[in-house]
Design an enzyme around this catalytic site. Structure first.
Site, short mmCIF file in Angstrom:
data_model
loop_
_atom_site.label_atom_id
_atom_site.label_comp_id
_atom_site.label_asym_id
_atom_site.label_seq_id
_atom_site.Cartn_x
_atom_site.Cartn_y
_atom_site.Cartn_z
N LYS B 80 11.27 -17.79 -64.65
CA LYS B 80 11.90 -17.61 -65.96
C LYS B 80 13.08 -18.57 -66.10
CE LYS B 80 13.74 -13.95 -69.00
NZ LYS B 80 14.18 -12.54 -69.08
N SER B 155 12.63 -10.08 -73.22
CA SER B 155 12.82 -11.51 -73.36
C SER B 155 11.90 -12.34 -72.47
CB SER B 155 14.26 -11.86 -73.02
OG SER B 155 14.55 -11.62 -71.66
N SER B 179 13.32 -6.40 -70.24
CA SER B 179 12.74 -7.74 -70.41
C SER B 179 11.67 -8.10 -69.38
CB SER B 179 13.83 -8.80 -70.36
OG SER B 179 14.61 -8.73 -71.53
#
Lengths: 114, 516
Positions: B80, B155, B179
């Site tokens: 990420k 997210s 997330s």
């Protein structure tokens, strides 16, 4: 981290608690150091009002007898052995700087001349 | 020949260990898959093809030389973009960091390298992890592999979509309010939010420091556990890191595959999140109830428990999170890294340059939350908002404590709905924020949470997710029970859930940067 109260919201103080005005949004944006356009202020004002109305729910259960929790897993006295460890070199630290002057970060004037 | 993109990381590591597949082959097929489908999915912000192949070749060479390698050596992994990487640009989904090359690796990235995993690239995310749909990325949204018109959650939508689209078997995520777990739910994948402090956040670009936690993302519970074992552990670079000797999560997951692993386990169904409330989709509720019935049939004791203060968790979260984010994001000051933008007119002073930079570099959701956080921390409002939210946090912790006196594990749907359409909720802030109702309590209390597939909702054929939560430090328990439940559900379906995902169109060349 620093989550102590910041400067007062004067002069954009709300006419009454919980009411968000455009002047207040503009003042908050200046405290947060974010330039906003008039259009952004116009859309943010009702949006923030909507959020503030929703989150105000917290005060209904936050009675004086309830202690505050700042961290989920409270740790105290977090120390490590006091031994030197490698850190960033000057070149590494400056590698992402928008501007540099020799071995230093170059910044615009700190004080306004007027 | 086996399609190496479809098998689990555990299976792939077996093939790598016995020499029937090289890491270069495994890496190449994943890079080819990314090239073929990521133009449509847009899970990646950066793909490091050459570096990945070189890393893989090095692993192969050392394996051939007889070096002792870790269990995931040679297995590709996606990272990420909130995690800093010294050899790949790191943006956290923001224009303010466009093209930034960090001078160091996050601890979890260092651990991936030390365990000889092969980083493929950086995955898309909502800007600074603020969002539940990945629509707030400054580089364009990620698309859900199950239906490209829908969101992959957020997210960490990029990491979830990458594993769900078979672009990577493993990914790292971060979970501040859900997330990792909510994207797992809507993409039919698996994700784990560790106990707060269980995994180092050094080098994770901070959003809300009392909530943020890094964790593993994969397609199976076992793979998630294997990656968890790589990244967990104390780090003196993170003052919130717990000095705990964690048991092997992979061993815990293996234990869950034994007969009778669910027998006598007390499973608490959180009444407030059981799917009866407004906003829960009927098909999510149906799959959840069916899963509870399976658990009972397997010998678990399913008990209803009430957590009355969870009702206030979203309100508390949207005060604590913006307050902390407004402080953390002060570091983007146009001096040390990232964008610098001069004001259009007037004097060029540091303060005015900082304001112009942040005005130009931050997207609308980031501005909204920083200004909300600034408001919540203002003198005169601090006690009413931030102070009250911290008290709610205490009440939520007490709810968890009371519940865990009665049960071993708490369950709820991981997300109230299946994936919604891109654009559907972008203008409705509260509808967007309510997506996190099931996941936020675990962050506020610091307890671990596991999300795994729970079946397809009958009304739209899209994935639903089951969330398991355990007391703090009991991460291993979730892997045992999660592996057991995954096995039970897959036996009832006759296949894995992810195998039901539609085939993606291939051959469309991926562009270097998001251009949706």
């Amino acid at each position: 981290m620093s989550t102590q109260p910041v400067e007062s919201t004067e002069p954009g103080e709300s006419p009454e608690p919980g009411v968000i005005t455009a002047a207040q949004v503009a003042h908050l944006a200046s405290l947060a150091r974010i330039d906003l356009t008039d259009d952004e202020i116009a859309s943010l004002t009702p949006e923030l009002q909507q959020i503030v109305d929703a989150v105000a729910l917290v005060s209904s259960v936050a009675t004086p007898d309830v202690p505050a929790t700042s961290h989920p897993m409270p740790l105290t006295n977090v120390f490590r052995d006091d031994v030197p460890v490698p850190s960033l070199t000057v070149e590494q630290a400056l590698a992402g700087a928008p501007a540099r002057d020799g071995d230093k970060f170059r910044v615009p004037a700190i004080l306004d001349e007027d | 020949m086996t399609d190496l993109t479809r098998i689990s990381a555990a299976e792939l590591s077996g093939l790598l260990a016995d020499g029937s597949v090289s890491s270069v082959e495994a890496t190449r097929v994943h890079l080819e898959r990314i090239a073929a489908v990521d133009g449509d999915v847009h899970a990646f912000l950066h793909v490091a093809a050459e570096t990945a192949l070189a890393t893989a070749a090095d692993v192969d060479r050392r394996r051939a030389a007889g070096d002792r390698l870790g269990p995931l050596a040679g297995v590709p992994v996606a990272i990420k973009d909130v995690l800093v990487t010294a050899d790949m640009p790191t943006t956290a989904g923001s224009k303010i960091l466009e093209g930034w090359m960090p001078p160091y690796d996050a601890t979890v990235v260092r651990k991936l390298r030390e365990s000889d995993l092969v980083p493929l690239g950086k995955t898309n995310m909502d800007e600074f992890a603020m969002g539940s749909s990945t629509e707030h990325s400054a580089y364009g949204p990620t698309h859900n592999p199950w239906d490209l018109e829908r969101i992959p959650g957020g997210s960490g939508g990029g990491s979830a979509a990458a594993v769900a689209a078979f672009e990577a078997p493993l990914a790292l995520g971060s979970d501040t309010g859900g997330s990792i777990r909510q994207p797992a739910a809507v993409t039919g994948s698996v994700g784990f939010k560790p106990t707060y402090g269980g995994v180092s956040r050094y080098g994770a670009i901070a959003m809300a420091s009392s909530l943020d936690q890094v964790g593993p993302v994969a397609r199976t519970v076992m793979d998630t556990a294997l990656l968890h074992d790589v990244i967990a552990g104390h780090d003196q670079m993170d003052a919130t890191s717990l000095a705990t000797d964690w048991p092997s999560m992979a061993a815990a997951a293996t234990a869950g595959l034994a007969d009778g692993a669910l027998k006598g386990v007390r499973v608490g169904v959180i009444q407030e999140l059981a799917g009866n409330a407004d906003g829960f989709q009927a098909g999510v509720k149906q799959r959840f109830d069916e899963t509870l019935a399976l658990l009972s049939a397997a010998g678990a004791e399913v008990i209803g428990v009430s957590c009355p203060n969870f009702e206030y968790s979203i309100a508390a979260y949207y005060l604590i999170h913006p307050a902390e984010a407004s402080s953390n994001l002060a570091r983007f000051d146009s001096v040390r890294f990232g964008l610098r933008e001069n004001p259009a007119d007037g004097p060029i002073t540091s303060e005015r340059v900082m304001s112009a930079t942040r005005g130009a570099g931050f997207g609308p959701e980031v501005k909204r939350r920083i200004i909300l956080g600034t408001y919540a921390l203002s003198a005169g409002y601090y006690d009413a908002y931030y102070g009250s939210a911290q008290k709610v946090r205490t009440l939520i912790q007490r709810d968890f404590q009371a519940a865990f006196e009665k049960v071993d594990v708490l369950v709820s749907p991981s997300a109230p709905t299946t994936a919604f359409k891109i654009g559907e909720k972008i203008d409705d802030l509260l509808a967007m924020y309510i997506n996190d109702i099931t996941t936020i309590p675990a962050n506020l209390a610091g307890v671990p949470g596991l999300g795994l597939p729970m079946g397809l909702a009958p009304e739209d054929g899209l994935p639903t997710g089951l969330q398991l939560m355990a007391p703090a430090m009991q991460d291993a328990r979730l892997y045992t029970l999660g592996a057991a439940i995954e096995q039970l559900l897959e036996a009832s379906w006759g296949h894995t859930l992810i195998s039901q995902a539609p085939e993606l169109r291939t051959g469309n060349t991926r562009s270097a940067e998001g251009n949706n």
